[in-house]
Design an enzyme around this catalytic site. Structure first.
Site, PDB file in Angstrom:
ATOM      1  N   ASN A 291      42.693  48.993  41.918  1.00 48.68           N
ATOM      2  CA  ASN A 291      41.401  49.222  42.594  1.00 48.68           C
ATOM      3  C   ASN A 291      41.538  49.938  43.943  1.00 48.68           C
ATOM      4  OD1 ASN A 291      42.509  46.840  43.618  1.00 48.68           O
ATOM      5  ND2 ASN A 291      40.514  45.912  44.008  1.00 48.68           N
TER       6      ASN A 291
ATOM      7  N   GLU B  34      48.902  38.002  46.214  1.00 50.66           N
ATOM      8  CA  GLU B  34      47.545  38.351  46.652  1.00 50.66           C
ATOM      9  C   GLU B  34      46.674  38.429  45.410  1.00 50.66           C
ATOM     10  OE1 GLU B  34      46.618  38.626  49.744  1.00 50.66           O
ATOM     11  OE2 GLU B  34      48.560  38.675  50.732  1.00 50.66           O
TER      12      GLU B  34
ATOM     13  N   CYS C  41      38.690  43.218  46.086  1.00 52.19           N
ATOM     14  CA  CYS C  41      39.063  41.791  46.076  1.00 52.19           C
ATOM     15  C   CYS C  41      38.239  41.026  47.103  1.00 52.19           C
ATOM     16  CB  CYS C  41      40.556  41.634  46.342  1.00 52.19           C
ATOM     17  SG  CYS C  41      41.103  42.435  47.863  1.00 52.19           S
TER      18      CYS C  41
END
Ligand code: NAD
Length: 491
Positions: free
Chosen positions: A139, A236, A273
């Site tokens: 992304n 993450e 995110c």
């Protein structure tokens, strides 16, 4: 095991094949790690100033080649040119900070020796770990991995990078620019390509740390592999960020909150995110906030580039849509499922709805009064969808925000900075913006990471640098035998 065959990257916008890449297996991945380990010796000899100079040279090369990198990012992710360029800029900002601050944060220093050791000098040094394996998502295929790569290199390590199989060209280009810019350190930073098994091979390759960014489900798999060899991991994972809106906002404040919510929820087609997916607004302003969010979201444009008249001006003067298609081919169906589920459970549709999903594009959707147990409130939707729910007061907003299994970022808008900061202090989130959204993403000196389903460990800033180094305690004894005895006797 050697890798078998090749895979192709596809355009999310058209489905057309972009380019083919080798699938690297354990043998090739371990060989890349071996070469990076060997190259790390020369990197160590370069010293703090040599490494800083080299990293700043690489930074300048990335900045100078922004257009070329952005073109590959745009082709592979579908994001418009202006978005692709801004993530290259963010990567440059991180690299610059890591290069300039590594010595200050990690360099050897004296520390107070404490009462019992008056006659020893105490020193603290941060040594490189060796080679860091970086596994990245699609992304933000430049900004996100550079948040690990730049800091790991600045801390003195070699790096082997496994980009997402959706964005291999971006990963290959980052390492190619490195090798072209710094041929004497070419092997220090290398890219390997492939899908999940290539990432797993990297985690099994004997690297000294894995820096993983991706979905929480994959983070679990990587953690299990790392556990076998006690390889340290910074994980993450995903997010389900909430924005809290207090009741004491004036008209302008409410406007700013609406604007920030729409930007945080819709930019990059909601595929961020730490993007905004939930809003908790105090009942007295809820309806007004919803109206303003809808008004702004209606102006957000998506669709193929050049077919739209509105949007953002791109570098060549043409108009880009605000955001492009969803990158993952399976994602529009997931977004549609989330929407139908929420509506069936009683959510109010304020803008769009399941019909907004016109794969690969999804037009903005605004929902209200969504049941808290619906997937739209609990899972990552990862599309341009925002749910705006009313709450009694900021206390309830904090409670609901904290009830999520994710804990990555959050934001607070309230009339006074003090109430905003007080609410922020009670939020279970790795990063909180007061009066903005995602304010932390562009500040390299701040740590980034979350807890719960959002993973563990931190990247960026001094904490990020230390995460790629091993602290070493050093004591140096002075020769003072008499003084020694008295100091031990009288602490
Ligand atoms: P993903 O988990 O599908 O893939 C991430 C990477 O892991 C890819 O390179 C993939 O090839 C690799 N991989 C897959 N299976 C593996 C395995 N078994 N072992 C090792 N590696 C494996 O994630 P994605 O779809 O590429 O990225 C989107 C996700 O990333 C979202 O959940 C998003 O929230 C998250 N994300 C988090 C952050 C953050 O900083 N917290 C930043 C960006 C994206």
């Amino acid at each position: 095991m050697t890798g078998t065959g090749r895979f192709v990257s596809l355009s999310p916008a058209t489905g057309a094949e972009l380019a083919g890449y080798p699938v690297h297996g354990q043998q090739e991945v371990s060989a890349a790690v071996g070469r990076a380990r060997e190259a790390a010796k020369g990197w160590a000899r370069a010293g703090w100033s040599g490494r800083r100079a080299a990293l700043l040279t690489y930074k300048r090369a990335l900045a100078a080649r922004t257009g070329e990198i952005a073109a590959v990012v745009a082709a592979e992710t579908g994001k418009p040119d202006h978005d692709a360029r801004s993530e290259v800029l963010l990567a440059v900002i991180h690299l610059d900070w890591a290069a300039r601050h590594a010595r200050r944060v990690l360099g050897r220093r004296s520390v107070a020796p404490g009462l019992l050791s008056a006659h020893q000098r105490a020193l603290l040094a941060y040594r490189p770990l060796g080679v860091v394996g970086v596994i990245g998502p699609w992304n933000y295929p430049v900004h996100t991995p550079m948040g690990s790569i730049g800091y790991a290199l600045a801390a003195g390590n070699g790096v082997v990078f496994k980009p997402s199989e959706l964005t291999p060209g971006t990963g290959v280009l980052l390492a190619r620019i490195w090798a072209e810019t710094l041929p004497e350190h070419a092997d220090l930073f290398r890219t390997v390509t492939g899908q999940g098994p290539t990432g797993e091979a990297l985690a099994r390759s004997g690297v000294d740390k894995v820096a993983f960014t991706g979905s929480s489900g994959t983070a679990r798999k990587v953690a299990a592999v790392c556990a076998e060899s006690l390889t340290p991991l910074v994980a993450e994972g995903g997010g389900k960020d909430a924005v809290l809106v207090g009741g004491d906002l004036d008209d302008a404040g409410l406007d700013r909150a609406a604007e920030a919510v729409v930007w945080g929820a819709m930019s990059n087609a909601g595929q961020t995110c730490a993007g905004v997916e939930r809003v908790y607004a105090v009942a007295s302003v809820h309806e007004e906030l919803c109206e303003r969010i809808v008004r702004r979201a209606k102006q957000v444009v998506t669709g193929p580039a050049e077919t739209e008249t509105a949007g953002t001006e791109s570098a060549d003067g043409s108009r880009d849509p605000h955001y492009g298609p969803l990158t993952l081919p399976s994602q529009p169906a997931k977004v549609e499922h989330h929407l139908k589920d929420a509506i069936a459970a009683g959510a109010r549709v304020l803008l769009g709805g399941p019909e907004s999903v016109r794969a690969p594009y999804v037009h903005p959707v605004v929902l209200a009064d969504v049941p808290e147990d619906s997937p739209v409130m609990r899972e990552e939707t990862f599309g341009p969808v925002v749910a705006v729910n009313p709450v009694r007061d900021l206390d309830e907003a904090v409670e609901r925000a904290n009830a999520s299994p994710y804990a990555l970022g959050a934001a607070v808008f309230s009339g006074s900075r003090r109430t905003g900061e007080e609410a922020a202090a009670r939020l279970r989130a790795g990063a909180v913006s007061v009066g903005s959204v995602l304010g932390f993403a562009a500040i390299p000196s701040l740590p980034f990471g979350g807890s719960g389903e959002s993973g563990y460990g931190r990247v960026h800033g001094a904490d990020g640098l230390r995460g790629f180094a091993a602290p070493q305690a050093i004591t140096v004894r002075r020769f003072a035998p008499l003084a020694d005895l008295t100091s031990y006797a009288t602490p």
